[in-house]
Design an enzyme around this catalytic site. Structure first.
Site, PDB file in Angstrom:
ATOM      1  N   ASP A  76       0.953  -1.107  -0.005  1.00 39.41           N
ATOM      2  CA  ASP A  76      -0.232  -0.095  -0.091  1.00 39.41           C
ATOM      3  C   ASP A  76       0.716   1.228  -0.272  1.00 39.41           C
ATOM      4  O   ASP A  76       1.785   1.365   0.733  1.00 39.41           O
ATOM      5  CB  ASP A  76      -0.771  -0.080   1.058  1.00 39.41           C
ATOM      6  N   ASP A 105      -3.511   2.307  -5.151  1.00 40.35           N
ATOM      7  CA  ASP A 105      -2.387   2.165  -4.540  1.00 40.35           C
ATOM      8  C   ASP A 105      -2.120   1.226  -3.973  1.00 40.35           C
ATOM      9  O   ASP A 105      -1.358   0.964  -2.928  1.00 40.35           O
ATOM     10  CB  ASP A 105      -2.036   3.494  -3.902  1.00 40.35           C
ATOM     11  N   GLU A 106      -3.058  -0.103  -3.903  1.00 39.10           N
ATOM     12  CA  GLU A 106      -2.894  -1.276  -3.097  1.00 39.10           C
ATOM     13  C   GLU A 106      -3.010  -2.596  -4.015  1.00 39.10           C
ATOM     14  O   GLU A 106      -3.881  -2.608  -5.039  1.00 39.10           O
ATOM     15  CB  GLU A 106      -4.087  -0.916  -2.270  1.00 39.10           C
TER      16      GLU A 106
HETATM   17  P1  TTP Z   1      -4.925   5.164   0.903  1.00 34.84           P
HETATM   18  O1  TTP Z   1      -4.204   4.000   0.625  1.00 34.84           O
HETATM   19  O2  TTP Z   1      -6.182   4.902   1.952  1.00 34.84           O
HETATM   20  O3  TTP Z   1      -4.399   6.625   1.472  1.00 34.84           O
HETATM   21  P2  TTP Z   1      -3.041   7.099   1.276  1.00 34.84           P
HETATM   22  O4  TTP Z   1      -2.043   6.079   0.220  1.00 34.84           O
HETATM   23  O5  TTP Z   1      -3.159   8.562   0.909  1.00 34.84           O
HETATM   24  O6  TTP Z   1      -2.255   7.141   2.625  1.00 34.84           O
HETATM   25  P3  TTP Z   1      -1.642   5.850   3.511  1.00 34.84           P
HETATM   26  O7  TTP Z   1      -0.203   6.303   3.648  1.00 34.84           O
HETATM   27  O8  TTP Z   1      -2.362   5.869   4.788  1.00 34.84           O
HETATM   28  O9  TTP Z   1      -1.920   4.767   2.830  1.00 34.84           O
HETATM   29  O10 TTP Z   1      -5.545   5.928  -0.453  1.00 34.84           O
HETATM   30  C1  TTP Z   1      -5.033   5.732  -1.559  1.00 34.84           C
HETATM   31  C2  TTP Z   1      -5.250   6.933  -2.255  1.00 34.84           C
HETATM   32  O11 TTP Z   1      -6.642   6.829  -2.557  1.00 34.84           O
HETATM   33  C3  TTP Z   1      -5.006   8.440  -1.735  1.00 34.84           C
HETATM   34  O12 TTP Z   1      -3.415   8.827  -1.924  1.00 34.84           O
HETATM   35  C4  TTP Z   1      -6.072   9.318  -2.271  1.00 34.84           C
HETATM   36  C5  TTP Z   1      -7.178   8.358  -2.453  1.00 34.84           C
HETATM   37  N1  TTP Z   1      -8.121   8.623  -1.562  1.00 34.84           N
HETATM   38  C6  TTP Z   1      -9.343   9.357  -1.781  1.00 34.84           C
HETATM   39  O13 TTP Z   1      -9.331   9.770  -2.898  1.00 34.84           O
HETATM   40  N2  TTP Z   1     -10.349   9.474  -0.846  1.00 34.84           N
HETATM   41  C7  TTP Z   1      -9.992   8.861   0.162  1.00 34.84           C
HETATM   42  O14 TTP Z   1     -11.247   8.985   1.223  1.00 34.84           O
HETATM   43  C8  TTP Z   1      -9.142   7.796   0.694  1.00 34.84           C
HETATM   44  C9  TTP Z   1      -9.050   7.249   1.937  1.00 34.84           C
HETATM   45  C10 TTP Z   1      -8.217   7.637  -0.634  1.00 34.84           C
HETATM   46 MG    MG Z   2      -1.947   4.187   0.634  1.00 38.94          MG
END
Ligand code: TTP
Ligand code: MG
Length: 422
Positions: free
Chosen positions: A24, A134-135
């Site tokens: 992730d 992103d996962e």
């Molecule tokens: P996430 O992996 O949930 O968050 P992240 O990568 O920004 O942070 P983390 O380090 O905690 O993993 O989500 C991936 C992307 O998806 C994030 O960069 C932006 C998008 N996203 C949204 O647009 N709205 C949301 O509510 C969330 C949770 C994520």
């Molecule tokens: Mg993320």
């Protein structure tokens, strides 16, 4: 070690034979923005959805870890984010130290970065399930061993950072849910390995909210019952949980124990589509075998059609006692969508087993192509998931050396819902 550990129930449905890696990306959209604006590195940065530069509308898509220090979170209104972290005046000669950068979402750019990351992941594993931008989950069983799993995880992380320039958190564990918890555990820039046999212990101190499927309301109810941690939930009386929450209670109990028997099923086009069916007892009567093959041929052809798939190879499978898996197939000059031909060829191929006792027959089409593209297949999922779930519940899946597409068969069976619903 918490004192309750000795009484924790063992998790017998872990899959020690499987090594799952979950990736992730850290504050992904913000990390992408930093790629093209390196001066944003190390700075508080908010990426807003529906946000226009200079405005206060929209919601936070993500915030850099520096911005999170100010209490800015995903899904928060930009107006509230601005209250917590004022917007930096980027033209000012003397910028305010406690202000941050704001940028609008540019999904096309993020997708291009994600594609580079995913290409590396596909290079690091044969089976990759992409879950979101992103996962992803990787089945790396064949690429590493538990003794060196941390080094392998580091290798994947390093490749992403070196070749793409963004940072990933990585979790390695024997189950999908534990791998996900592991990648989240030490974010950002995390690398956590949970070895087989350690899943329940790892989960135990986590708060109940960390258990997938436990939202704020369930968490409150659980707290009223004195259940604060995943360990408390795992040690609770499952009957009481069922009384309180119905079937969901049992599910939450299993999840808290880290029980998860899912395999990593790949996203993307299936390599083959198949249907098989077992007889209660081995059957010799050729007409009964033919009857079954006709029904399976029709089911497979219908499914291929619903997915917009053309096939070039048609095959059958006959399992003879004790457990010999025989497959035969025939390839055509070009891709087709023709239910009658599937039946005709399947019946010709199964004729070789007319005199054999057969306990199971199957029909498969492979060498698939999807001329209409993504859209045509979407309708196929629900219908397929329903049918496949009932089949998987019967435990009819078998592995066999001469069935190279078993992973594709498994993918067919579990369907998309297996990940998202868990
Ligand atoms: P996430 O992996 O949930 O968050 P992240 O990568 O920004 O942070 P983390 O380090 O905690 O993993 O989500 C991936 C992307 O998806 C994030 O960069 C932006 C998008 N996203 C949204 O647009 N709205 C949301 O509510 C969330 C949770 C994520
Ligand atoms: Mg993320």
């Amino acid at each position: 070690m918490p004192s309750g550990d000795a009484t924790l129930p063992g998790v017998d449905d872990e899959r020690p034979d499987q090594i799952v890696l979950h990736v992730d990306m850290d504050c992904f959209y913000a990390a992408c923005e930093r790629l093209r604006e390196p001066q944003l590195r190390g700075e508080p940065l908010v990426v807003g959805m529906g946000y226009e530069p200079g405005d206060d509308i929209g919601a936070v898509a993500t915030a850099s870890y520096e911005a999170r220090e100010y209490g800015v979170e995903s899904a928060m209104a930009i107006s509230e984010a601005l209250d917590r972290l004022p917007r930096l005046d980027e033209d000012a000669a003397d910028p305010d130290e406690s202000a941050g950068y704001y940028r609008p979402v540019d999904l096309d750019f993020y997708q291009s970065v994600a594609a580079e990351v995913k290409a590396i992941l596909h290079d690091c594993a044969d089976t990759v399930r992409e879950v979101s931008i992103d996962e992803a989950y990787l089945d790396v069983t064949d690429r590493t061993a538990w003794e060196v799993a941390e080094g392998f995880g580091r290798h994947v992380k390093n490749r992403i950072e070196r070749e793409v320039g963004v940072v990933a958190s990585v979790g390695v564990a024997p189950t999908l849910s534990a791998a996900k918890v592991a990648s989240d555990y030490d974010k950002p820039d995390g690398l956590v390995v949970i070895e087989p046999g350690e899943v329940a212990e790892f989960f135990a101190p986590l708060s109940v909210e960390e258990v997938h499927g436990v939202g704020p309301v369930t968490a409150r109810t659980l707290r009223e019952l004195g259940i604060e941690t995943a360990g408390d939930l795992a040690a609770a009386d499952p009957h009481e949980l069922v009384d309180r929450f119905g079937d969901r209670g049992r599910e939450l109990y299993d999840r808290a124990r880290g029980a998860d028997t899912r395999e990593v099923t790949p996203t993307g086009d299936p390599k083959s589509l198949s249907r098989e069916s077992a007889f209660a007892d081995a059957v010799e009567d050729p007409e009964r075998k033919r009857e079954q093959v006709r029904a399976l041929a029709e089911a497979v052809a219908t499914r291929a059609q619903s997915k917009g798939a053309l096939y070039r190879t048609i095959g059958v499978k006959a399992v003879t006692p004790p457990y010999d898996v025989n497959t035969r197939e025939r390839s055509l000059p070009g891709p087709i969508d023709d239910a009658d031909l599937v039946e005709e060829i399947a019946l010709e191929l199964i004729a070789e087993f007319d005199d054999d006792r057969v306990r199971k027959v199957g029909v498969r089409v492979s060498n698939l192509s999807f001329p209409a593209g993504e859209q045509a297949r979407l309708g196929g999922w629900d219908q397929e998931t329903e049918r496949d779930d009932s089949e998987a519940a019967g435990g009819q899946v078998e592995s066999s050396a001469d069935d190279p597409d078993r992973s594709a068969l498994a993918d067919d069976r579990s369907g998309q819902s297996s990940l998202t619903d868990f």
